[in-house]
Design a protein around this motif. Structure first.
Motif, PDB file in Angstrom:
ATOM      1  N   VAL A 165       0.822  -1.211   0.000  1.00  0.00           N
ATOM      2  CA  VAL A 165       0.000   0.000   0.000  1.00  0.00           C
ATOM      3  C   VAL A 165       0.855   1.260   0.000  1.00  0.00           C
ATOM      4  O   VAL A 165       0.580   2.210  -0.728  1.00  0.00           O
ATOM      5  CB  VAL A 165      -0.957  -0.006   1.219  1.00  0.00           C
ATOM      6  N   VAL A 166       1.904   1.275   0.782  1.00  0.00           N
ATOM      7  CA  VAL A 166       2.664   2.505   0.991  1.00  0.00           C
ATOM      8  C   VAL A 166       3.789   2.689  -0.014  1.00  0.00           C
ATOM      9  O   VAL A 166       4.063   3.800  -0.446  1.00  0.00           O
ATOM     10  CB  VAL A 166       3.234   2.530   2.436  1.00  0.00           C
ATOM     11  N   TYR A 167       4.443   1.613  -0.427  1.00  0.00           N
ATOM     12  CA  TYR A 167       5.653   1.743  -1.224  1.00  0.00           C
ATOM     13  C   TYR A 167       5.471   1.194  -2.633  1.00  0.00           C
ATOM     14  O   TYR A 167       5.570  -0.005  -2.862  1.00  0.00           O
ATOM     15  CB  TYR A 167       6.833   1.036  -0.544  1.00  0.00           C
ATOM     16  N   ALA A 168       5.225   2.086  -3.599  1.00  0.00           N
ATOM     17  CA  ALA A 168       5.135   1.676  -4.989  1.00  0.00           C
ATOM     18  C   ALA A 168       6.539   1.481  -5.567  1.00  0.00           C
ATOM     19  O   ALA A 168       6.739   0.667  -6.458  1.00  0.00           O
ATOM     20  CB  ALA A 168       4.369   2.725  -5.796  1.00  0.00           C
ATOM     21  N   ASP A 169       7.519   2.212  -5.046  1.00  0.00           N
ATOM     22  CA  ASP A 169       8.909   2.119  -5.508  1.00  0.00           C
ATOM     23  C   ASP A 169       9.515   0.813  -4.988  1.00  0.00           C
ATOM     24  O   ASP A 169       9.582   0.600  -3.772  1.00  0.00           O
ATOM     25  CB  ASP A 169       9.698   3.319  -4.986  1.00  0.00           C
ATOM     26  N   PRO A 170       9.976  -0.067  -5.886  1.00  0.00           N
ATOM     27  CA  PRO A 170      10.519  -1.360  -5.433  1.00  0.00           C
ATOM     28  C   PRO A 170      11.699  -1.236  -4.471  1.00  0.00           C
ATOM     29  O   PRO A 170      11.790  -1.989  -3.512  1.00  0.00           O
ATOM     30  CB  PRO A 170      10.951  -2.041  -6.735  1.00  0.00           C
ATOM     31  N   LYS A 171      12.611  -0.288  -4.707  1.00  0.00           N
ATOM     32  CA  LYS A 171      13.769  -0.149  -3.815  1.00  0.00           C
ATOM     33  C   LYS A 171      13.342   0.289  -2.415  1.00  0.00           C
ATOM     34  O   LYS A 171      13.841  -0.216  -1.421  1.00  0.00           O
ATOM     35  CB  LYS A 171      14.784   0.826  -4.396  1.00  0.00           C
ATOM     36  N   ALA A 172      12.403   1.231  -2.343  1.00  0.00           N
ATOM     37  CA  ALA A 172      11.912   1.660  -1.026  1.00  0.00           C
ATOM     38  C   ALA A 172      11.179   0.506  -0.350  1.00  0.00           C
ATOM     39  O   ALA A 172      11.310   0.305   0.855  1.00  0.00           O
ATOM     40  CB  ALA A 172      10.996   2.874  -1.169  1.00  0.00           C
ATOM     41  N   GLY A 173      10.452  -0.279  -1.121  1.00  0.00           N
ATOM     42  CA  GLY A 173       9.757  -1.431  -0.562  1.00  0.00           C
ATOM     43  C   GLY A 173      10.719  -2.470  -0.019  1.00  0.00           C
ATOM     44  O   GLY A 173      10.499  -3.049   1.034  1.00  0.00           O
ATOM     45  N   GLU A 174      11.830  -2.701  -0.737  1.00  0.00           N
ATOM     46  CA  GLU A 174      12.844  -3.654  -0.261  1.00  0.00           C
ATOM     47  C   GLU A 174      13.461  -3.166   1.051  1.00  0.00           C
ATOM     48  O   GLU A 174      13.659  -3.941   1.980  1.00  0.00           O
ATOM     49  CB  GLU A 174      13.937  -3.834  -1.312  1.00  0.00           C
ATOM     50  N   ARG A 175      13.775  -1.878   1.105  1.00  0.00           N
ATOM     51  CA  ARG A 175      14.367  -1.308   2.323  1.00  0.00           C
ATOM     52  C   ARG A 175      13.383  -1.403   3.487  1.00  0.00           C
ATOM     53  O   ARG A 175      13.754  -1.757   4.597  1.00  0.00           O
ATOM     54  CB  ARG A 175      14.786   0.140   2.070  1.00  0.00           C
ATOM     55  N   PHE A 176      12.115  -1.126   3.207  1.00  0.00           N
ATOM     56  CA  PHE A 176      11.073  -1.233   4.233  1.00  0.00           C
ATOM     57  C   PHE A 176      10.984  -2.666   4.750  1.00  0.00           C
ATOM     58  O   PHE A 176      10.939  -2.913   5.953  1.00  0.00           O
ATOM     59  CB  PHE A 176       9.732  -0.780   3.644  1.00  0.00           C
ATOM     60  N   THR A 177      10.956  -3.630   3.826  1.00  0.00           N
ATOM     61  CA  THR A 177      10.864  -5.034   4.217  1.00  0.00           C
ATOM     62  C   THR A 177      12.058  -5.436   5.070  1.00  0.00           C
ATOM     63  O   THR A 177      11.909  -6.115   6.088  1.00  0.00           O
ATOM     64  CB  THR A 177      10.768  -5.938   2.974  1.00  0.00           C
ATOM     65  N   LEU A 178      13.242  -5.004   4.689  1.00  0.00           N
ATOM     66  CA  LEU A 178      14.443  -5.316   5.470  1.00  0.00           C
ATOM     67  C   LEU A 178      14.349  -4.716   6.869  1.00  0.00           C
ATOM     68  O   LEU A 178      14.607  -5.395   7.861  1.00  0.00           O
ATOM     69  CB  LEU A 178      15.705  -4.800   4.769  1.00  0.00           C
ATOM     70  N   GLU A 179      13.953  -3.449   6.959  1.00  0.00           N
ATOM     71  CA  GLU A 179      13.877  -2.800   8.267  1.00  0.00           C
ATOM     72  C   GLU A 179      12.783  -3.393   9.145  1.00  0.00           C
ATOM     73  O   GLU A 179      12.897  -3.396  10.359  1.00  0.00           O
ATOM     74  CB  GLU A 179      13.660  -1.290   8.108  1.00  0.00           C
ATOM     75  N   MET A 180      11.735  -3.890   8.544  1.00  0.00           N
ATOM     76  CA  MET A 180      10.629  -4.451   9.321  1.00  0.00           C
ATOM     77  C   MET A 180      10.816  -5.931   9.619  1.00  0.00           C
ATOM     78  O   MET A 180      10.006  -6.530  10.304  1.00  0.00           O
ATOM     79  CB  MET A 180       9.300  -4.233   8.583  1.00  0.00           C
ATOM     80  N   SER A 181      11.887  -6.519   9.115  1.00  0.00           N
ATOM     81  CA  SER A 181      12.143  -7.934   9.402  1.00  0.00           C
ATOM     82  C   SER A 181      12.763  -8.064  10.791  1.00  0.00           C
ATOM     83  O   SER A 181      13.304  -7.094  11.330  1.00  0.00           O
ATOM     84  CB  SER A 181      13.082  -8.515   8.348  1.00  0.00           C
TER      85      SER A 181
END
Length: 181
Positions: free
Chosen positions: A8-24
């Protein structure tokens, strides 16, 4: 849910990857004790809980976590304008501060200062912090836990507090700890 938040929040794949890493669970928010997972251990459809420390910070708390305050104190903005330095020492101070500023993000300088008690080592380091516009976190190494697991937990909390306060770390009496390792 982390997966839904990413979509929902991150359409940009790189920002989404960083978000996923930080939320892991391996991410910095978990490692530094700012978020906790809910009851289960899966990340998808898993509740995330902010810790007490994160809520304190959101509400403007500026003091150290109580467990860290027992062995360290934070000087928010060292004011060392009263310190009189010779031109040679002033030049060296500027050189040390300039070198510390040249390090890329994620890397840091190590400054080792030695001298007799009362010779001004801590004042000099507080002056460097002031020149770099950093807070100063002074840790009494004699108070660090001897148990390796407890020491690792304290070190993670210290790193978190350093990052949150944008501070320079000063290890007081580190030579006493080195002899015990």
């Amino acid at each position: 849910d982390v997966g839904l938040a990413r979509m929902v929040v991150y359409a940009d794949p790189k920002a989404g990857e960083r978000f996923t890493l930080e939320m892991s669970p391996a991410g910095r928010l978990f490692r530094y004790g700012l978020l906790e997972l809910g009851e289960g251990r899966r990340l998808l459809l898993q509740e995330l809980h902010p810790t007490r420390r994160l809520i304190e910070l959101i509400h403007g708390a500026r003091e150290l976590e109580p467990a860290i305050a027992e062995l360290a104190h934070l000087i928010a903005q060292p004011h060392m304008h009263h310190l009189v330095l010779s031109p040679e020492v002033e030049a060296q101070l500027h050189a040390v501060a300039a070198q510390a500023q040249r390090h890329p993000p994620g890397q840091s300088s190590v400054i080792v200062v030695h001298g007799a008690p009362g010779s001004g080592r801590r004042s000099l380091l507080e002056t460097v912090a002031a020149k770099l516009e950093l807070a100063c976190l002074i840790v009494d190494c004699a108070q660090l836990p001897k148990d390796p697991t407890a020491a690792a937990n304290v070190c993670r909390a210290l790193v978190r507090e350093l990052l949150l306060a944008d501070a320079m770390l000063v290890l007081h009496d580190a030579d006493g700890v080195a002899g015990e390792l």
